[in-house]
Design a protein around this motif. Structure first.
Motif, PDB file in Angstrom:
ATOM      1  N   PRO A 256       0.801  -1.234   0.000  1.00 29.93           N
ATOM      2  CA  PRO A 256       0.000   0.000   0.000  1.00 29.93           C
ATOM      3  C   PRO A 256       0.827   1.274   0.000  1.00 29.93           C
ATOM      4  O   PRO A 256       0.475   2.242  -0.666  1.00 29.93           O
ATOM      5  CB  PRO A 256      -0.821  -0.126   1.288  1.00 29.93           C
ATOM      6  N   VAL A 257       1.930   1.296   0.740  1.00 30.57           N
ATOM      7  CA  VAL A 257       2.775   2.493   0.783  1.00 30.57           C
ATOM      8  C   VAL A 257       3.395   2.756  -0.579  1.00 30.57           C
ATOM      9  O   VAL A 257       3.441   3.900  -1.054  1.00 30.57           O
ATOM     10  CB  VAL A 257       3.869   2.345   1.857  1.00 30.57           C
ATOM     11  N   THR A 258       3.866   1.703  -1.232  1.00 26.87           N
ATOM     12  CA  THR A 258       4.452   1.842  -2.558  1.00 26.87           C
ATOM     13  C   THR A 258       3.426   2.361  -3.556  1.00 26.87           C
ATOM     14  O   THR A 258       3.703   3.254  -4.359  1.00 26.87           O
ATOM     15  CB  THR A 258       5.003   0.488  -3.044  1.00 26.87           C
ATOM     16  N   LYS A 299       9.075  -1.001  -3.771  1.00 27.43           N
ATOM     17  CA  LYS A 299       8.775  -2.226  -4.520  1.00 27.43           C
ATOM     18  C   LYS A 299       9.728  -3.359  -4.139  1.00 27.43           C
ATOM     19  O   LYS A 299       9.337  -4.525  -4.094  1.00 27.43           O
ATOM     20  CB  LYS A 299       8.862  -1.961  -6.022  1.00 27.43           C
ATOM     21  N   ILE A 300      10.974  -3.007  -3.832  1.00 25.71           N
ATOM     22  CA  ILE A 300      11.971  -4.021  -3.500  1.00 25.71           C
ATOM     23  C   ILE A 300      11.837  -4.480  -2.051  1.00 25.71           C
ATOM     24  O   ILE A 300      11.842  -5.683  -1.752  1.00 25.71           O
ATOM     25  CB  ILE A 300      13.390  -3.474  -3.757  1.00 25.71           C
ATOM     26  N   PHE A 301      11.709  -3.522  -1.136  1.00 29.36           N
ATOM     27  CA  PHE A 301      11.786  -3.842   0.292  1.00 29.36           C
ATOM     28  C   PHE A 301      10.420  -4.033   0.955  1.00 29.36           C
ATOM     29  O   PHE A 301      10.349  -4.533   2.079  1.00 29.36           O
ATOM     30  CB  PHE A 301      12.556  -2.744   1.028  1.00 29.36           C
ATOM     31  N   LEU A 302       9.350  -3.627   0.277  1.00 30.99           N
ATOM     32  CA  LEU A 302       8.010  -3.794   0.844  1.00 30.99           C
ATOM     33  C   LEU A 302       7.166  -4.676  -0.061  1.00 30.99           C
ATOM     34  O   LEU A 302       6.048  -4.356  -0.422  1.00 30.99           O
ATOM     35  CB  LEU A 302       7.330  -2.422   1.021  1.00 30.99           C
ATOM     36  N   ARG A 303       7.712  -5.800  -0.425  1.00 26.55           N
ATOM     37  CA  ARG A 303       7.017  -6.675  -1.371  1.00 26.55           C
ATOM     38  C   ARG A 303       5.793  -7.335  -0.753  1.00 26.55           C
ATOM     39  O   ARG A 303       4.910  -7.805  -1.435  1.00 26.55           O
ATOM     40  CB  ARG A 303       7.981  -7.740  -1.902  1.00 26.55           C
ATOM     41  N   ARG A 304       5.784  -7.428   0.536  1.00 22.14           N
ATOM     42  CA  ARG A 304       4.627  -8.001   1.201  1.00 22.14           C
ATOM     43  C   ARG A 304       4.407  -7.263   2.512  1.00 22.14           C
ATOM     44  O   ARG A 304       5.346  -6.986   3.233  1.00 22.14           O
ATOM     45  CB  ARG A 304       4.801  -9.498   1.457  1.00 22.14           C
ATOM     46  N   GLU A 323     -13.482   1.297  14.395  1.00 23.50           N
ATOM     47  CA  GLU A 323     -12.672   0.307  15.076  1.00 23.50           C
ATOM     48  C   GLU A 323     -11.636  -0.232  14.109  1.00 23.50           C
ATOM     49  O   GLU A 323     -11.851  -0.261  12.890  1.00 23.50           O
ATOM     50  CB  GLU A 323     -13.534  -0.863  15.567  1.00 23.50           C
ATOM     51  N   PHE A 324     -10.519  -0.667  14.654  1.00 16.81           N
ATOM     52  CA  PHE A 324      -9.504  -1.292  13.828  1.00 16.81           C
ATOM     53  C   PHE A 324      -9.884  -2.753  13.586  1.00 16.81           C
ATOM     54  O   PHE A 324     -10.291  -3.466  14.498  1.00 16.81           O
ATOM     55  CB  PHE A 324      -8.134  -1.221  14.503  1.00 16.81           C
ATOM     56  N   VAL A 325      -9.761  -3.157  12.359  1.00 19.42           N
ATOM     57  CA  VAL A 325     -10.004  -4.553  12.005  1.00 19.42           C
ATOM     58  C   VAL A 325      -8.778  -5.040  11.224  1.00 19.42           C
ATOM     59  O   VAL A 325      -8.058  -4.269  10.635  1.00 19.42           O
ATOM     60  CB  VAL A 325     -11.267  -4.703  11.143  1.00 19.42           C
ATOM     61  N   GLY A 326      -8.584  -6.307  11.161  1.00 15.09           N
ATOM     62  CA  GLY A 326      -7.420  -6.810  10.461  1.00 15.09           C
ATOM     63  C   GLY A 326      -6.605  -7.675  11.416  1.00 15.09           C
ATOM     64  O   GLY A 326      -7.074  -8.036  12.500  1.00 15.09           O
ATOM     65  N   PRO A 327      -5.386  -7.998  11.074  1.00 19.03           N
ATOM     66  CA  PRO A 327      -4.664  -7.437   9.943  1.00 19.03           C
ATOM     67  C   PRO A 327      -5.137  -7.965   8.588  1.00 19.03           C
ATOM     68  O   PRO A 327      -5.745  -9.019   8.510  1.00 19.03           O
ATOM     69  CB  PRO A 327      -3.220  -7.893  10.204  1.00 19.03           C
ATOM     70  N   VAL A 328      -4.843  -7.205   7.534  1.00 20.16           N
ATOM     71  CA  VAL A 328      -5.199  -7.600   6.170  1.00 20.16           C
ATOM     72  C   VAL A 328      -3.925  -7.761   5.389  1.00 20.16           C
ATOM     73  O   VAL A 328      -3.093  -6.851   5.343  1.00 20.16           O
ATOM     74  CB  VAL A 328      -6.091  -6.513   5.512  1.00 20.16           C
ATOM     75  N   ASN A 329      -3.719  -8.892   4.778  1.00 21.29           N
ATOM     76  CA  ASN A 329      -2.527  -9.120   3.975  1.00 21.29           C
ATOM     77  C   ASN A 329      -2.649  -8.365   2.653  1.00 21.29           C
ATOM     78  O   ASN A 329      -3.670  -8.394   1.998  1.00 21.29           O
ATOM     79  CB  ASN A 329      -2.351 -10.619   3.678  1.00 21.29           C
ATOM     80  N   VAL A 330      -1.575  -7.690   2.301  1.00 24.70           N
ATOM     81  CA  VAL A 330      -1.548  -6.963   1.034  1.00 24.70           C
ATOM     82  C   VAL A 330      -0.233  -7.249   0.356  1.00 24.70           C
ATOM     83  O   VAL A 330       0.721  -7.716   0.959  1.00 24.70           O
ATOM     84  CB  VAL A 330      -1.680  -5.435   1.288  1.00 24.70           C
ATOM     85  N   GLY A 331      -0.177  -6.930  -0.908  1.00 24.75           N
ATOM     86  CA  GLY A 331       1.045  -7.155  -1.672  1.00 24.75           C
ATOM     87  C   GLY A 331       1.174  -8.605  -2.075  1.00 24.75           C
ATOM     88  O   GLY A 331       0.219  -9.372  -2.068  1.00 24.75           O
ATOM     89  N   ARG A 332       2.381  -8.985  -2.455  1.00 21.88           N
ATOM     90  CA  ARG A 332       2.608 -10.338  -2.939  1.00 21.88           C
ATOM     91  C   ARG A 332       2.806 -11.298  -1.779  1.00 21.88           C
ATOM     92  O   ARG A 332       3.366 -10.928  -0.766  1.00 21.88           O
ATOM     93  CB  ARG A 332       3.838 -10.376  -3.836  1.00 21.88           C
TER      94      ARG A 332
END
Length: 332
Positions: A256-258, A299-304, A323-332
């Motif tokens: 998400p940051v990338t 892209k290199i260091f935050l691949r997942r 409310e906070f929900v998650g965690p949610v997996n993102v990326g590869r």
């Protein structure tokens, strides 16, 4: 750590530029602009500190995104106010040049960030942010009116005021068409891609422009054409569309940051490009290189990654609680 480093740069840039912004306001917009356009004299001194301070201002879109992230993550007041100040940096920098685009871009970017993060903020946070946007919106309109009056109407010339205001938002297609029809001498890389020109050819020569359409707003496409004609216009337009299209089409593959870095840059490029290739200066070129490195680094260091998000939970009576929900997996 990212927020700490960013906040140090933000407060330095603000403290450095604010006195010159006050000086420019005391001089009046017409005096400042005449100094820039006729005598090539700026209120800001020529120094490495000026370059650094103004350069930090270019990151205003990223700072505003970080401001909203700080709200969503419920970070401390210092980080929120620091990122909000960072978002206003380009506004302050534009006052030093009596330019009107800083107010416009700040307001648009605040709305852009609100649209991105609105579903992740609590109702209370939304109301506070909306009040901030409203206050700064009024301030932005006030500066637009004052600068427009000082630059185009102090002499009482209504026609000059009309051309300096309506023309500000309506001249682009006409300037673009005139450029296509009239320009026969092209600038190459020297005007809008001076960093590449300096790398390839050494010292970048000064570009002299004689006809009003050459320095009038014609969107970034006009500046694409002014490099090498139809060759540069078509090539760069296709490249720009393909690059951003590829990133957005494969958005789920990025952390998400990338992806936010790419999306923020796209927003900045397009909103400023409505007027001209705003990043087509040496500092602007350097800024684009830094953003590219940030994107590639992400892209290199935050691949997942794992992103904790907020959502509104329904409560009795039609109210909602964030409310906070998650965690949610993102990326590869």
């Amino acid at each position: 750590m990212t927020y700490i480093i960013a906040s140090i740069g933000i407060w330095f840039s603000l403290a450095y530029q604010l006195p010159y912004a006050v000086l420019a306001m005391s001089m009046g917009a017409k005096t400042v602009r005449d100094g820039l356009n006729v005598e090539s004299v700026s209120v800001l001194p020529v120094s490495y500190l000026t370059t650094l301070a103004v350069g930090i201002s270019s990151f205003y879109v990223i700072f505003i995104v970080m401001f909203y992230m700080a709200i969503v993550k419920r970070m401390g007041f210092y980080y929120k106010i620091s990122m909000l100040a960072g978002g206003a940096l380009y506004f302050v920098s534009s006052i030093c040049f009596s330019a009107r685009d800083g107010a416009i871009f700040f307001a648009l970017t605040m709305l852009f960030g609100f649209y991105l993060f609105r579903d992740l903020m609590s109702d209370g946070a939304k109301k506070k942010v909306f009040r901030v946007i409203s206050v700064f919106g009024v301030i932005a309109i006030a500066f637009l009116c004052v600068f427009s009056y000082q630059r185009f109407f102090e002499s009482g010339d209504v026609g000059n005021l009309v051309s300096g205001t309506l023309g500000y938002i309506g001249q682009q297609p006409y300037v673009f068409a005139e450029t296509i029809a009239s320009q026969v001498t092209f600038y190459g890389l020297d005007l809008r891609l001076p960093l590449i020109s300096s790398i390839l050819f050494g010292k970048v020569p000064d570009v002299v422009r004689y006809v009003p359409y050459e320095w009038s707003f014609g969107t970034f496409l006009k500046d694409y054409y002014a490099m090498y004609g139809w060759t540069s216009l078509v090539t760069l337009s296709v490249f720009t569309a393909f690059l951003f299209g590829l990133i957005f089409f494969n958005n789920k593959k990025y952390h998400p940051v990338t992806f936010l870095i790419a999306l923020s840059f796209y927003f900045q490029f397009m909103t400023s490009g409505v007027f001209y290739f705003r990043l087509g200066t040496m500092p602007g070129n350097q800024y684009m290189v830094i953003v590219l490195l940030l994107f590639l680094g992400g892209k290199i260091f935050l691949r997942r990654g794992r992103l904790y998000i907020m959502q509104n939970r329904p409560l009795p009576g039609g109210r909602a609680r964030a409310e906070f929900v998650g965690p949610v997996n993102v990326g590869r």
